[in-house]
Design a protein around this motif. Structure first.
Motif, mmCIF file in Angstrom:
data_model
loop_
_atom_site.group_PDB
_atom_site.id
_atom_site.type_symbol
_atom_site.label_atom_id
_atom_site.label_comp_id
_atom_site.label_asym_id
_atom_site.label_seq_id
_atom_site.Cartn_x
_atom_site.Cartn_y
_atom_site.Cartn_z
ATOM 1 N N ASP A 29 25.132 -46.487 3.316
ATOM 2 C CA ASP A 29 25.519 -45.784 4.409
ATOM 3 C C ASP A 29 25.082 -46.517 5.879
ATOM 4 O O ASP A 29 24.230 -47.384 5.595
ATOM 5 N N ASP A 32 30.710 -43.158 1.474
ATOM 6 C CA ASP A 32 31.788 -42.450 1.982
ATOM 7 C C ASP A 32 33.073 -43.333 2.071
ATOM 8 O O ASP A 32 33.029 -44.425 1.514
ATOM 9 N N CYS A 76 31.991 -40.327 -2.315
ATOM 10 C CA CYS A 76 31.038 -39.230 -2.267
ATOM 11 C C CYS A 76 31.877 -38.054 -2.188
ATOM 12 O O CYS A 76 32.750 -37.924 -1.370
ATOM 13 N N HIS A 87 31.676 -35.769 0.913
ATOM 14 C CA HIS A 87 32.582 -36.026 2.028
ATOM 15 C C HIS A 87 34.131 -35.596 1.761
ATOM 16 O O HIS A 87 34.595 -35.061 2.692
ATOM 17 N N LYS A 93 34.562 -31.931 2.123
ATOM 18 C CA LYS A 93 34.513 -31.447 3.386
ATOM 19 C C LYS A 93 35.941 -31.593 3.945
ATOM 20 O O LYS A 93 36.386 -30.577 5.005
ATOM 21 N N THR A 125 27.383 -37.683 -5.248
ATOM 22 C CA THR A 125 27.173 -37.711 -3.435
ATOM 23 C C THR A 125 26.493 -38.829 -3.038
ATOM 24 O O THR A 125 25.724 -39.314 -3.543
ATOM 25 N N GLU A 180 21.657 -40.330 2.850
ATOM 26 C CA GLU A 180 21.508 -39.176 4.176
ATOM 27 C C GLU A 180 20.187 -38.949 4.395
ATOM 28 O O GLU A 180 19.770 -38.562 5.468
#
Length: 316
Positions: free
Chosen positions: A46, A108, A129, A132, A135, A201, A206
């Motif tokens: 990330d 992501d 992930c 993401h 979402k 994920t 994160e």
């Protein structure tokens, strides 16, 4: 900063034509040794922006240890999040960690990550992930998200086909087409070409980025020392807890096994031989092979973590 690091740690700096540092990379020796000796071959990557005088981007590569805690592997600093920066970071990752068998990356949907992995780690599987992705589906309602989660987390192809068919009905046609264009092998557990070990994920990256929120305001050298000190503290604390345990399993693994065994209390277990068992629940039967670490539900096979059927068979 260099003299305080372990002798096996890697600190790599790259300059531009004017002699100004453009990229910074750090991987501690303890992280390299721990990952290559006993870690699951999954790297979650990330990036996040720095907040101090150096207005660049911080790249991180992390995984999880046997106690399901964040296990930092490497970090890098660059000027922008683009193909060049990500390729530089992945090139340094490859120099530090090599290419372990069945290696898997999780991230992501950033296109530069995809491009860099294809360039630096050709033929290495790259998963997306699912958080993401879901979402992006949230605008179509909670039912669409729930169906997607069932499809993504299915271990067997027939289960995926069932939930995937439902997803096609409840999801917006354009969103469903985009999801299929991403390829189910990148987001559906049942279609992955290598084990995902339940890394569905990028949450662990994160979490690590969140822990470094304050540090992202520091000057570059101070930030590196902050990260080194933080990781050293984590590893020392975890080492102490591990040495104090009499159980061969980690705390989280033992707790999860207890939960799985409790889930399987109502199941009927019949031995086939020393290692194979038939485990029957209310609706169907499963064949468990403890020596092969396999169950016909496929969860044990793909995660290498016992499913309820394997857990109850193991204590018979």
């Amino acid at each position: 900063m260099v003299q305080h690091c372990n002798k096996d740690s890697i600190i790599d700096l790259e300059t531009d034509g004017d002699g100004v540092f453009r990229y910074y990379f750090l991987a501690l020796g303890a992280s390299i040794h721990g990952f290559l000796s006993s870690g699951r071959p999954v790297i979650v990557v990330d990036a996040t922006h720095l907040k101090g005088k150096f207005k660049g981007v911080m790249f991180v590569g992390v995984t999880k240890d046997g106690n399901e805690q964040v296990f930092p592997l490497a970090m890098g600093l660059g000027d922008k999040e683009n193909d060049r920066s990500w390729s530089w970071f992945f090139t340094r990752l490859r120099r530090a960690f090599g290419v372990p068998n069945n290696l898997l990356f999780v991230s992501d949907q950033h296109l530069s990550i995809k491009n860099a992995i294809e360039a630096v780690f050709p033929r290495i599987h790259h998963c997306l992930c699912t958080y993401h992705l879901q979402k992006n589906l949230a605008r179509y309602g909670a039912n669409t998200v729930a169906v997607f989660q069932r499809a993504a987390n299915s271990y067997k192809r027939e289960q995926y086909d069932l939930h995937g068919g439902q997803l096609a009905l409840v999801c917006d046609k354009g969103a469903y087409t985009k999801l299929m264009d991403l390829q189910p092998s990148r987001w559906a557990c049942s279609h992955s070409t290598v084990r995902r070990y339940n890394f569905m994920t990028s949450n662990c990256s994160e979490v690590f980025n969140g822990r470094l929120r304050w540090g992202r305001r520091l000057p570059v050298c101070t930030l590196f020392e902050f990260v080194r000190t933080l990781i050293a503290h984590w590893f020392q604390e975890r080492r102490g807890k591990a040495l104090s345990r009499s159980h061969t399993l980690t705390e989280r693994a033992a707790l999860k096994l207890d939960i799985l065994v409790e889930e399987g209390r109502t199941m009927e277990v019949n031995p086939i031989n020393e290692f194979k068992f038939t485990v029957s629940s209310s609706d169907r039967s499963y064949v468990v092979d403890l020596r092969a670490m396999s169950c016909s539900c496929h969860q044990f096979d793909l995660d290498l973590i016992p499913c309820p059927h394997a857990a109850v068979a193991a204590i018979l």
